[in-house]
Write a protein that holds these residues in place. Structure first.
Motif, PDB file in Angstrom:
ATOM      1  N   PRO A   6       0.825  -1.208   0.000  1.00 63.91           N
ATOM      2  CA  PRO A   6       0.000   0.000   0.000  1.00 63.91           C
ATOM      3  C   PRO A   6       0.859   1.258   0.000  1.00 63.91           C
ATOM      4  N   ALA A   7       0.365   2.276  -0.678  1.00 61.42           N
ATOM      5  CA  ALA A   7       1.105   3.536  -0.747  1.00 61.42           C
ATOM      6  C   ALA A   7       1.225   4.150   0.642  1.00 61.42           C
ATOM      7  N   VAL A   8       2.407   4.649   0.939  1.00 60.79           N
ATOM      8  CA  VAL A   8       2.649   5.276   2.238  1.00 60.79           C
ATOM      9  C   VAL A   8       2.965   6.747   2.006  1.00 60.79           C
ATOM     10  N   LEU A   9       2.252   7.615   2.708  1.00 67.18           N
ATOM     11  CA  LEU A   9       2.511   9.044   2.593  1.00 67.18           C
ATOM     12  C   LEU A   9       3.625   9.418   3.564  1.00 67.18           C
ATOM     13  N   LEU A  10       4.741   9.848   3.019  1.00 67.93           N
ATOM     14  CA  LEU A  10       5.871  10.231   3.853  1.00 67.93           C
ATOM     15  C   LEU A  10       5.592  11.575   4.523  1.00 67.93           C
ATOM     16  N   PRO A  11       6.132  11.783   5.716  1.00 72.43           N
ATOM     17  CA  PRO A  11       5.909  13.063   6.404  1.00 72.43           C
ATOM     18  C   PRO A  11       6.365  14.244   5.546  1.00 72.43           C
ATOM     19  N   CYS A  12       5.691  15.368   5.688  1.00 71.56           N
ATOM     20  CA  CYS A  12       6.082  16.584   4.982  1.00 71.56           C
ATOM     21  C   CYS A  12       6.613  17.587   6.007  1.00 71.56           C
ATOM     22  N   ASP A  13       7.208  18.652   5.527  1.00 72.54           N
ATOM     23  CA  ASP A  13       7.821  19.623   6.433  1.00 72.54           C
ATOM     24  C   ASP A  13       6.755  20.420   7.186  1.00 72.54           C
ATOM     25  N   PRO A  14       6.776  20.370   8.512  1.00 72.79           N
ATOM     26  CA  PRO A  14       5.803  21.153   9.288  1.00 72.79           C
ATOM     27  C   PRO A  14       6.068  22.649   9.159  1.00 72.79           C
ATOM     28  N   PHE A  15       5.077  23.432   9.493  1.00 73.46           N
ATOM     29  CA  PHE A  15       5.216  24.891   9.438  1.00 73.46           C
ATOM     30  C   PHE A  15       4.306  25.501  10.502  1.00 73.46           C
ATOM     31  N   ALA A  16       4.454  26.787  10.727  1.00 74.91           N
ATOM     32  CA  ALA A  16       3.685  27.461  11.780  1.00 74.91           C
ATOM     33  C   ALA A  16       2.188  27.401  11.491  1.00 74.91           C
ATOM     34  N   ALA A  17       1.431  26.980  12.487  1.00 76.98           N
ATOM     35  CA  ALA A  17      -0.024  26.879  12.327  1.00 76.98           C
ATOM     36  C   ALA A  17      -0.654  28.268  12.372  1.00 76.98           C
ATOM     37  N   LYS A  18      -1.674  28.459  11.536  1.00 73.96           N
ATOM     38  CA  LYS A  18      -2.384  29.738  11.512  1.00 73.96           C
ATOM     39  C   LYS A  18      -3.852  29.496  11.189  1.00 73.96           C
ATOM     40  N   GLN A 181       1.257  20.402  11.094  1.00 74.36           N
ATOM     41  CA  GLN A 181       1.958  19.425  11.934  1.00 74.36           C
ATOM     42  C   GLN A 181       2.854  18.484  11.122  1.00 74.36           C
ATOM     43  N   GLY A 182       2.882  18.676   9.791  1.00 78.60           N
ATOM     44  CA  GLY A 182       3.731  17.841   8.945  1.00 78.60           C
ATOM     45  C   GLY A 182       3.080  16.544   8.513  1.00 78.60           C
ATOM     46  N   LYS A 183       1.747  16.509   8.527  1.00 76.88           N
ATOM     47  CA  LYS A 183       1.027  15.321   8.078  1.00 76.88           C
ATOM     48  C   LYS A 183       0.508  15.540   6.658  1.00 76.88           C
ATOM     49  N   PRO A 184       0.897  14.686   5.709  1.00 76.96           N
ATOM     50  CA  PRO A 184       0.348  14.808   4.359  1.00 76.96           C
ATOM     51  C   PRO A 184      -1.003  14.108   4.275  1.00 76.96           C
ATOM     52  N   GLY A 185      -1.844  14.567   3.375  1.00 76.17           N
ATOM     53  CA  GLY A 185      -3.140  13.935   3.190  1.00 76.17           C
ATOM     54  C   GLY A 185      -3.879  14.589   2.042  1.00 76.17           C
ATOM     55  N   TYR A 186      -5.139  14.225   1.905  1.00 76.20           N
ATOM     56  CA  TYR A 186      -5.950  14.728   0.793  1.00 76.20           C
ATOM     57  C   TYR A 186      -7.206  15.408   1.327  1.00 76.20           C
TER      58      TYR A 186
END
Length: 218
Positions: A6-18, A181-186
Motif C-alpha cells: 500500500p502507498a505510504v505518505l511520507l511526512p512533509c515539512d511542518p510549518f507554523a499553524a495559523k 503538523q507535517g502530516k500529508p493527506g488529501y
C-alpha cells in the motif's frame, strides 16, 4: 511471488499553524447590509439589468488591458447570454465566505483576502474553508480521516495527479496537502480556497454601494 504494498505518505515539512476564523462585517454597516440583501437577489435571479446598475463604471477585473463596465460585461459573457455566464456562481461563492471592512471603508470578500499572512506563499497555500474538514489518507471519501481542520492554512504538496483526482461520488477533486503538523493527506477541493482566487471589493460612492473590483490571480 510479489506482493502489492500500500502507498505510504511520507511526512512533509511542518510549518507554523495559523487559523483565520470567519468574520462578517456586512451586518455592522446598515446601508451595506441592505445592499447585500438586494445584491443576493440579483445573483439568484441572474438579473443583468439590475447588476449593471451596481457595477462601478471603472470596475477593475483584469491584470491585462481590459477595464470598465463594458469590458467587464463582455468578458463574463453577460452581454448576449447572461443566464449562461459563470459570473453568478463565482460571485456567490466569493461573498458567501463573508466580508471584512478594510481601512478604506471598502467591503471585501472573502473575509481573509487582506489578512492572509504575508509569510505564507499565496501560490502554494490554501485556507481550509470549513469546520472539522477531513484530511484523508487517500483521495477518496471512503479513505480514513487522519485529522480534521477548521479554517487553518495548509500547504499544497507536489502531486503527479493534481487536477485529475476527481471522484464523482463525492463531487470532489482531491488535493494533496501538508498540515502544519507535517502530516500529508488529501482534502476535497470544495473545502480549500486560495487567497489568489476571486475576490470582490464593494465601495460606497455618493451614498450608493458599487462593485469596484472582481478579480482573480496576481
Amino acid at each position: 511471488m510479489s506482493f502489492l504494498v500500500p502507498a505510504v505518505l511520507l511526512p512533509c515539512d511542518p510549518f507554523a499553524a495559523k487559523t483565520l476564523t470567519p468574520i462578517d462585517h456586512s451586518t455592522k454597516e446598515k446601508s451595506f447590509n441592505e445592499f447585500k440583501i438586494k445584491f443576493l437577489k440579483i445573483l439568484k435571479s441572474k438579473d443583468r439589468k439590475a447588476l449593471e446598475e451596481v457595477i462601478d463604471k471603472d470596475i477593475h477585473f483584469s491584470f491585462g488591458g481590459e477595464a470598465g463596465k463594458k469590458d467587464f460585461l463582455k468578458t463574463f459573457q453577460l452581454t448576449e447570454k447572461p443566464s449562461a455566464s459563470n459570473f453568478w456562481e463565482l460571485m456567490e461563492e466569493t461573498i458567501k465566505l463573508g466580508f471584512r471592512q478594510n481601512n478604506e471603508g471598502q467591503m471585501v470578500a472573502p473575509y481573509f483576502f487582506e489578512t492572509f499572512p504575508g509569510d505564507y506563499d499565496p501560490f502554494t497555500h490554501y485556507l481550509v474553508i470549513g469546520k472539522n474538514v477531513n484530511v484523508r489518507e487517500d483521495a477518496t471519501k471512503e479513505s480514513k480521516s487522519i485529522t480534521q481542520l477548521s479554517y487553518q492554512i495548509v500547504r499544497a504538496e507536489a502531486d503527479d495527479l493534481d487536477g485529475r483526482r476527481l471522484e464523482k461520488e463525492s463531487n470532489c477533486n482531491w488535493k494533496k496537502i501538508c498540515t502544519p503538523q507535517g502530516k500529508p493527506g488529501y482534502v476535497c477541493d470544495r473545502f480549500l480556497r486560495s487567497p489568489l482566487d476571486y475576490r470582490a471589493f464593494f465601495e460606497k460612492k455618493k451614498n450608493n454601494w458599487y462593485l469596484t473590483i472582481f478579480i482573480v490571480g496576481d
